[in-house]
Design a protein around this motif. Structure first.
Motif, PDB file in Angstrom:
ATOM      1  N   TRP A  65      16.883  80.182  -1.240  1.00  0.00           N
ATOM      2  CA  TRP A  65      16.982  81.262  -0.243  1.00  0.00           C
ATOM      3  C   TRP A  65      16.598  82.598  -0.858  1.00  0.00           C
ATOM      4  O   TRP A  65      17.006  82.932  -1.965  1.00  0.00           O
ATOM      5  CB  TRP A  65      18.400  81.333   0.314  1.00  0.00           C
ATOM      6  CG  TRP A  65      18.525  82.255   1.485  1.00  0.00           C
ATOM      7  CD1 TRP A  65      18.285  81.964   2.792  1.00  0.00           C
ATOM      8  CD2 TRP A  65      18.898  83.636   1.455  1.00  0.00           C
ATOM      9  NE1 TRP A  65      18.497  83.070   3.592  1.00  0.00           N
ATOM     10  CE2 TRP A  65      18.865  84.107   2.790  1.00  0.00           C
ATOM     11  CE3 TRP A  65      19.254  84.519   0.433  1.00  0.00           C
ATOM     12  CZ2 TRP A  65      19.188  85.423   3.126  1.00  0.00           C
ATOM     13  CZ3 TRP A  65      19.570  85.819   0.765  1.00  0.00           C
ATOM     14  CH2 TRP A  65      19.536  86.265   2.090  1.00  0.00           C
ATOM     15  N   GLN A  66      15.788  83.365  -0.125  1.00  0.00           N
ATOM     16  CA  GLN A  66      15.360  84.682  -0.592  1.00  0.00           C
ATOM     17  C   GLN A  66      15.766  85.740   0.439  1.00  0.00           C
ATOM     18  O   GLN A  66      15.608  85.525   1.640  1.00  0.00           O
ATOM     19  CB  GLN A  66      13.837  84.726  -0.774  1.00  0.00           C
ATOM     20  CG  GLN A  66      13.313  83.824  -1.871  1.00  0.00           C
ATOM     21  CD  GLN A  66      13.791  84.256  -3.251  1.00  0.00           C
ATOM     22  OE1 GLN A  66      13.951  85.449  -3.502  1.00  0.00           O
ATOM     23  NE2 GLN A  66      14.024  83.287  -4.130  1.00  0.00           N
ATOM     24  N   PRO A  67      16.311  86.884  -0.012  1.00  0.00           N
ATOM     25  CA  PRO A  67      16.707  87.946   0.927  1.00  0.00           C
ATOM     26  C   PRO A  67      15.513  88.419   1.740  1.00  0.00           C
ATOM     27  O   PRO A  67      14.427  88.650   1.207  1.00  0.00           O
ATOM     28  CB  PRO A  67      17.225  89.060   0.002  1.00  0.00           C
ATOM     29  CG  PRO A  67      17.545  88.390  -1.289  1.00  0.00           C
ATOM     30  CD  PRO A  67      16.567  87.256  -1.408  1.00  0.00           C
ATOM     31  N   SER A  68      15.715  88.553   3.047  1.00  0.00           N
ATOM     32  CA  SER A  68      14.646  89.049   3.918  1.00  0.00           C
ATOM     33  C   SER A  68      15.251  89.472   5.238  1.00  0.00           C
ATOM     34  O   SER A  68      16.319  88.993   5.633  1.00  0.00           O
ATOM     35  CB  SER A  68      13.584  87.958   4.165  1.00  0.00           C
ATOM     36  OG  SER A  68      14.142  86.862   4.836  1.00  0.00           O
ATOM     37  N   GLY A 118      19.053  89.616   6.613  1.00  0.00           N
ATOM     38  CA  GLY A 118      19.935  89.032   5.613  1.00  0.00           C
ATOM     39  C   GLY A 118      20.456  87.649   5.947  1.00  0.00           C
ATOM     40  O   GLY A 118      19.989  86.974   6.871  1.00  0.00           O
ATOM     41  N   LEU A 119      21.456  87.221   5.184  1.00  0.00           N
ATOM     42  CA  LEU A 119      21.978  85.868   5.301  1.00  0.00           C
ATOM     43  C   LEU A 119      22.606  85.617   6.665  1.00  0.00           C
ATOM     44  O   LEU A 119      22.469  84.533   7.242  1.00  0.00           O
ATOM     45  CB  LEU A 119      23.005  85.603   4.190  1.00  0.00           C
ATOM     46  CG  LEU A 119      23.647  84.212   4.202  1.00  0.00           C
ATOM     47  CD1 LEU A 119      22.595  83.129   3.977  1.00  0.00           C
ATOM     48  CD2 LEU A 119      24.743  84.124   3.154  1.00  0.00           C
ATOM     49  N   ASP A 171      28.551  91.206  -1.990  1.00  0.00           N
ATOM     50  CA  ASP A 171      27.623  90.995  -0.881  1.00  0.00           C
ATOM     51  C   ASP A 171      27.144  89.547  -0.842  1.00  0.00           C
ATOM     52  O   ASP A 171      27.336  88.766  -1.779  1.00  0.00           O
ATOM     53  CB  ASP A 171      26.452  91.975  -0.940  1.00  0.00           C
ATOM     54  CG  ASP A 171      25.575  91.792  -2.168  1.00  0.00           C
ATOM     55  OD1 ASP A 171      25.511  90.662  -2.708  1.00  0.00           O
ATOM     56  OD2 ASP A 171      24.933  92.774  -2.592  1.00  0.00           O
ATOM     57  N   ASP A 172      26.521  89.202   0.280  1.00  0.00           N
ATOM     58  CA  ASP A 172      26.103  87.824   0.501  1.00  0.00           C
ATOM     59  C   ASP A 172      25.111  87.340  -0.549  1.00  0.00           C
ATOM     60  O   ASP A 172      25.156  86.182  -0.975  1.00  0.00           O
ATOM     61  CB  ASP A 172      25.470  87.689   1.891  1.00  0.00           C
ATOM     62  CG  ASP A 172      26.496  87.755   3.006  1.00  0.00           C
ATOM     63  OD1 ASP A 172      27.702  87.626   2.718  1.00  0.00           O
ATOM     64  OD2 ASP A 172      26.085  87.930   4.180  1.00  0.00           O
ATOM     65  N   VAL A 173      24.206  88.212  -0.945  1.00  0.00           N
ATOM     66  CA  VAL A 173      23.167  87.805  -1.905  1.00  0.00           C
ATOM     67  C   VAL A 173      23.793  87.396  -3.232  1.00  0.00           C
ATOM     68  O   VAL A 173      23.444  86.369  -3.819  1.00  0.00           O
ATOM     69  CB  VAL A 173      22.141  88.934  -2.106  1.00  0.00           C
ATOM     70  CG1 VAL A 173      21.144  88.550  -3.187  1.00  0.00           C
ATOM     71  CG2 VAL A 173      21.415  89.237  -0.799  1.00  0.00           C
ATOM     72  N   TRP A 206      20.003  84.668   9.046  1.00  0.00           N
ATOM     73  CA  TRP A 206      19.498  83.328   8.754  1.00  0.00           C
ATOM     74  C   TRP A 206      20.458  82.265   9.276  1.00  0.00           C
ATOM     75  O   TRP A 206      20.046  81.279   9.905  1.00  0.00           O
ATOM     76  CB  TRP A 206      19.300  83.166   7.250  1.00  0.00           C
ATOM     77  CG  TRP A 206      18.687  81.870   6.826  1.00  0.00           C
ATOM     78  CD1 TRP A 206      17.346  81.585   6.736  1.00  0.00           C
ATOM     79  CD2 TRP A 206      19.383  80.674   6.441  1.00  0.00           C
ATOM     80  NE1 TRP A 206      17.174  80.282   6.314  1.00  0.00           N
ATOM     81  CE2 TRP A 206      18.394  79.695   6.123  1.00  0.00           C
ATOM     82  CE3 TRP A 206      20.730  80.332   6.329  1.00  0.00           C
ATOM     83  CZ2 TRP A 206      18.726  78.429   5.701  1.00  0.00           C
ATOM     84  CZ3 TRP A 206      21.065  79.045   5.918  1.00  0.00           C
ATOM     85  CH2 TRP A 206      20.076  78.112   5.599  1.00  0.00           C
TER      86      TRP A 206
END
Length: 230
Positions: free
Chosen positions: A97-100, A103-104, A38-40, A107
């Motif tokens: 960068w923080q997940p929120s 998602g990415l 995953d992106d994170v 962003w």
């Protein structure tokens, strides 16, 4: 950003075959089963200096961002520059960068749209739409010509709209995002997003009518681009 850093960032975007050039001391080995990561997790690897993980993120998100920028700017070269700048910022901010939210991907879309706004305000140039062709060898020549004409007419109609209207229509009808997802990207409440879409649709219909293009052509172009996307 230094020239050295820019060169390192540019390599994953521009090198053929989706491979990444590595800076000194940085990982250039593609992560195993990268499509499943995953992106994170990939962004954590980027923050640790992995050029290969950065390349995976570029390959994953670049096509969608390029479609947005192309529609917003009506200029393929300007769109390439915006997407490059977007990924440069991702590289710079990876560690912070923080997940929120969505998602990415959300962003990156937000950064791309804002960069398009900035570029339009800075240069204010009038451009002739120059968008990626929708290649489909199965189409007959006359059908392809009609499709290309509709594609160009829709691009010209979008270019005539105010920036916020264009962004709303590009995100919802050409990118296929939900109203809620587009609202988050544009920092709007859902009701404000729906109102913006209503006004954008009304104005675009007026522009399309003068060009003998139907609303369904806009929807069809969006569906075709998503269908042919990598």
């Amino acid at each position: 950003m230094t020239a050295t850093t820019m060169t390192m960032i540019a390599k994953p975007v521009t090198m053929p075959g989706g491979t990444c050039g590595a800076g000194a001391g940085r990982s250039a080995t593609p992560p195993p089963d990268s499509a499943r990561i995953d992106d994170v997790a990939l962004l954590r690897a980027v923050a640790a200096g992995s050029v290969a993980a950065f390349g995976v993120l570029v390959d994953r998100h670049r096509p969608a961002l390029l479609r947005v920028a192309s529609r917003m700017l009506a200029d393929a070269h300007e769109a390439e520059d915006v997407v490059q700048d977007c990924f440069a910022r991702l590289w710079q901010h990876a560690a912070r960068w923080q997940p929120s939210g969505a998602g990415l991907g959300a962003w990156l879309h937000r950064v791309t749209v804002n960069l398009c706004y900035d570029r339009k305000r800075r240069f204010r140039v009038v451009t002739i739409p120059d968008l990626p062709d929708m290649a489909d060898t199965a189409l007959l020549a006359d059908v392809q010509i009609e499709a290309d004409q509709a594609h160009a007419q829709v691009a010209a109609a979008l270019s005539a709209l105010p920036e916020r209207y264009r962004a709303a229509l590009v995100l919802c009808y050409l990118q296929g995002l939900s109203n809620a997802a587009a609202a988050e990207l544009l920092d709007l409440h859902i009701k404000a997003m729906e109102s913006l879409l209503f006004r954008a649709r009304r104005q675009l219909r007026g522009v399309l009518a003068t060009q003998a293009v139907a609303w369904r052509d806009l929807v069809a172009v969006g569906e075709a681009e998503r269908r042919h996307a990598p």
